[in-house]
Design an enzyme around this catalytic site. Structure first.
Site, short mmCIF file in Angstrom:
data_model
loop_
_atom_site.label_atom_id
_atom_site.label_comp_id
_atom_site.label_asym_id
_atom_site.label_seq_id
_atom_site.Cartn_x
_atom_site.Cartn_y
_atom_site.Cartn_z
N ASP A 8 0.79 -1.24 0.00
CA ASP A 8 0.00 0.00 0.00
C ASP A 8 0.82 1.29 0.00
OD1 ASP A 8 -1.92 -1.95 0.23
OD2 ASP A 8 -2.81 -1.19 2.08
N LYS A 106 -7.12 -5.02 -2.80
CA LYS A 106 -7.90 -5.45 -1.63
C LYS A 106 -8.85 -4.34 -1.19
CE LYS A 106 -4.00 -4.24 1.39
NZ LYS A 106 -4.62 -3.23 2.25
N CYS A 151 -1.96 -2.80 7.72
CA CYS A 151 -1.86 -3.67 6.55
C CYS A 151 -0.53 -4.43 6.47
CB CYS A 151 -2.11 -2.86 5.29
SG CYS A 151 -3.80 -2.17 5.26
#
Length: 204
Positions: A8, A106, A151
């Site tokens: 991310d 996701k 994450c």
């Protein structure tokens, strides 16, 4: 075979973004420097529909960072972030992306969040990343990116559950909440996870 999982590194998590992690941009130089040490590079990308139920804006009277119960799971309410096909959802232009072979998106299911690159938060649906890595012969993963206490942590933890050796690259990640990160790293270590620095990897 070892793989680097870049989690991310998206504009909304960087300074000036909708859900900026403090000094989040500092993870990019070590990630770029490390890439030549790995046979395989993959990345995860938060990719939310605009009406995602993890957004505080979708819950009247609720505040950002408040925790609610969402379909039986605890859910932190976030500011709108990483909305599909927006600049905020794009990877940072400073991230070297040339060798990234696969991108696992996701958070696409509107009613459930997905911190891990491998599963949604209820473990109801796999992203396919685990099968991809196993299909490529990967036995060991190293996880970097944003944010360390969400994450990155859940991706690294799920990697252990899937049978991979799993390490978090501590100087190539930044946390939203440093105190929470300390607890989560202790849990990660208790499950067999390792902490390593980019300097240790480069020196190998």
């Amino acid at each position: 075979m070892k793989a680097l999982i870049i989690v991310d590194v998206q504009n909304d998590f960087l300074p000036g973004g909708a859900l900026a992690v403090d000094k989040g941009d500092q993870v990019i130089p070590p990630i770029n420097q490390l890439q030549d040490k790995f046979e395989l590079l993959v990345a995860t990308q938060d990719w939310h529909p605009a009406e995602h139920k993890s957004f505080a804006s979708q819950h009247e009277g609720r505040s950002v960072f408040e925790e609610i119960n969402l379909n039986g799971l605890p859910q932190v309410l976030w500011p709108d972030h990483c909305v599909q096909e927006t600049k905020g959802a794009a990877f940072s232009s400073d991230l070297d992306q040339k060798r990234i072979e696969a991108i696992s998106r996701k958070g696409m299911e509107i009613n459930i969040d997905s911190y891990s690159g491998f599963f949604d938060n209820g473990k109801k649906k796999a992203t396919g990343l685990g099968a991809y890595l196993k299909g490529r012969g990967v036995t060991s993963v190293y996880v970097a990116g944003l944010a360390a206490d969400y994450c990155v942590y859940f991706t690294a933890l799920d990697a252990l559950d899937l049978g991979f050796e799993s390490s978090i690259i501590t100087d190539a990640t930044k946390a939203i909440d440093e105190k929470e990160l300390v607890k989560k790293l202790q849990h990660f270590s208790s499950k067999g996870g390792k902490e390593i620095t980019s300097h240790q990897i480069i020196a190998k």
